[in-house]
Design an enzyme around this catalytic site. Sequence first.
Site, PDB file in Angstrom:
ATOM      1  N   ASP A 179     -10.983   2.856   3.937  1.00 47.23           N
ATOM      2  CA  ASP A 179     -11.321   1.424   3.825  1.00 47.23           C
ATOM      3  C   ASP A 179     -12.834   1.245   3.685  1.00 47.23           C
ATOM      4  O   ASP A 179     -13.302   0.177   3.288  1.00 47.23           O
ATOM      5  CB  ASP A 179     -10.846   0.692   5.094  1.00 47.23           C
ATOM      6  CG  ASP A 179      -9.748  -0.307   4.801  1.00 47.23           C
ATOM      7  OD1 ASP A 179      -9.558  -0.647   3.613  1.00 47.23           O
ATOM      8  OD2 ASP A 179      -9.095  -0.753   5.754  1.00 47.23           O
ATOM      9  N   GLN A 230      -4.279  -1.437   9.601  1.00 45.85           N
ATOM     10  CA  GLN A 230      -4.194  -2.799   9.043  1.00 45.85           C
ATOM     11  C   GLN A 230      -4.783  -3.813  10.030  1.00 45.85           C
ATOM     12  O   GLN A 230      -4.383  -3.853  11.192  1.00 45.85           O
ATOM     13  CB  GLN A 230      -2.728  -3.138   8.713  1.00 45.85           C
ATOM     14  CG  GLN A 230      -2.544  -4.461   8.006  1.00 45.85           C
ATOM     15  CD  GLN A 230      -3.190  -4.484   6.611  1.00 45.85           C
ATOM     16  OE1 GLN A 230      -3.066  -3.556   5.831  1.00 45.85           O
ATOM     17  NE2 GLN A 230      -3.921  -5.549   6.326  1.00 45.85           N
ATOM     18  N   LYS A 232       0.844  -1.206   0.000  1.00 45.69           N
ATOM     19  CA  LYS A 232       0.000   0.000   0.000  1.00 45.69           C
ATOM     20  C   LYS A 232       0.875   1.252   0.000  1.00 45.69           C
ATOM     21  O   LYS A 232       0.619   2.214  -0.724  1.00 45.69           O
ATOM     22  CB  LYS A 232      -0.928  -0.008   1.231  1.00 45.69           C
ATOM     23  CG  LYS A 232      -2.050  -1.031   1.090  1.00 45.69           C
ATOM     24  CD  LYS A 232      -2.775  -1.332   2.392  1.00 45.69           C
ATOM     25  CE  LYS A 232      -3.719  -2.517   2.163  1.00 45.69           C
ATOM     26  NZ  LYS A 232      -4.343  -3.024   3.392  1.00 45.69           N
TER      27      LYS A 232
END
Length: 302
Positions: free
Chosen positions: A121, A98, A54
């Site tokens: 997200d 994460q 990412k």
Amino acid sequence: MTAKIISGKEVAAQIREEIKEATEKLTNENSIVPGLVTILVGDDPASRSYVTAKQRTSKELGFYSVQDSQEADITEEVLLALVDKYNNDPKIHGILVQLPLPKHINETKVLLAIDPNKDVDGFHPINVGKLMIGEANFLPCTPAGIQQLLMRSGTQIEGAEVVVVGRSNIVGKPIANILIQKQDGANATVTVCHTRTRDMAAHTKRADILIVAAGVPNAVTADMVKEGAVVIDVGVNRVGEKPSKKDPNRMVAILKGDVDFDGVKEKASAITPVPGGVGPMTITMLMLNTLKAARLANGLEA
Ligand code: NAP
């Protein structure tokens, strides 16, 4: 019939090029640099490799990117304070924590602490609710990637019978929700199957578009698929190890999807491979959400 392969690698590369151009324009014309922070707690190798990918992608696209690594024993209180710091940092437009987090930390509490305007997200209940009522700013990344694969492969979505196998909060439920919206790239008739579905094959055999996110290799075989269906295989299952092509001394995972690819490709009109299908789209959609967040934070249209 041998299916056309829908390459997530190619579609993702195309979208990344678009994001790169849009970022350059935003930076040159408006002096705005999209900023993404990835917060990693502990040193789980899989999580680390996701975060590294990412970070690498965000840098390639011209973003301001921060990798914040924390020890596995960080307290919930300190992690919440860290999220709050980034909520208040004007250079950061997207915050990605994460998952999974260590057991002593309440994941829901942490996700709720992220400013919904920085929730790239798309997991915050406010954004889940906005998706439900057709007003989403940030679509969750994997389902958003699936929709792009369908749209950009020229698949007829409007009016199609879509069957989704799996009802998780990160894939099954949101993709079903996205595709039933009264919007372009949607307007489908959607059925969702799960482990309590009585006769799954009866449903999957009706599907014009079959999306499989079960996490079980070979959950869908050719006899369960309609001739000419478009099949999207979301599953990523580690079924063994093999020497890496680049460095034969290093072992890499052998990945398989949820669909019996060899059998189903003879029946479907189009299919995504694993790897190289849905996978490359997920990070790309995270970048698109970060760009959107930067635009919205500065009063521009998404
Ligand atoms: P998950 O949370 O484990 O959910 C799996 C879902 O599939 C559940 O709803 C389960 O039903 C259902 N299911 C499992 N076996 C089934 C069967 N035999 N028949 C019918 N339904 C079945 O998984 P997830 O997070 O959604 O992920 C699914 C897969 O996608 C995994 O392989 C994951 O690694 C992969 N994935 C890939 C990406 C990517 O970027 N490529 C991103 C996310 C996930 P119940 O609810 O009844 O248990």
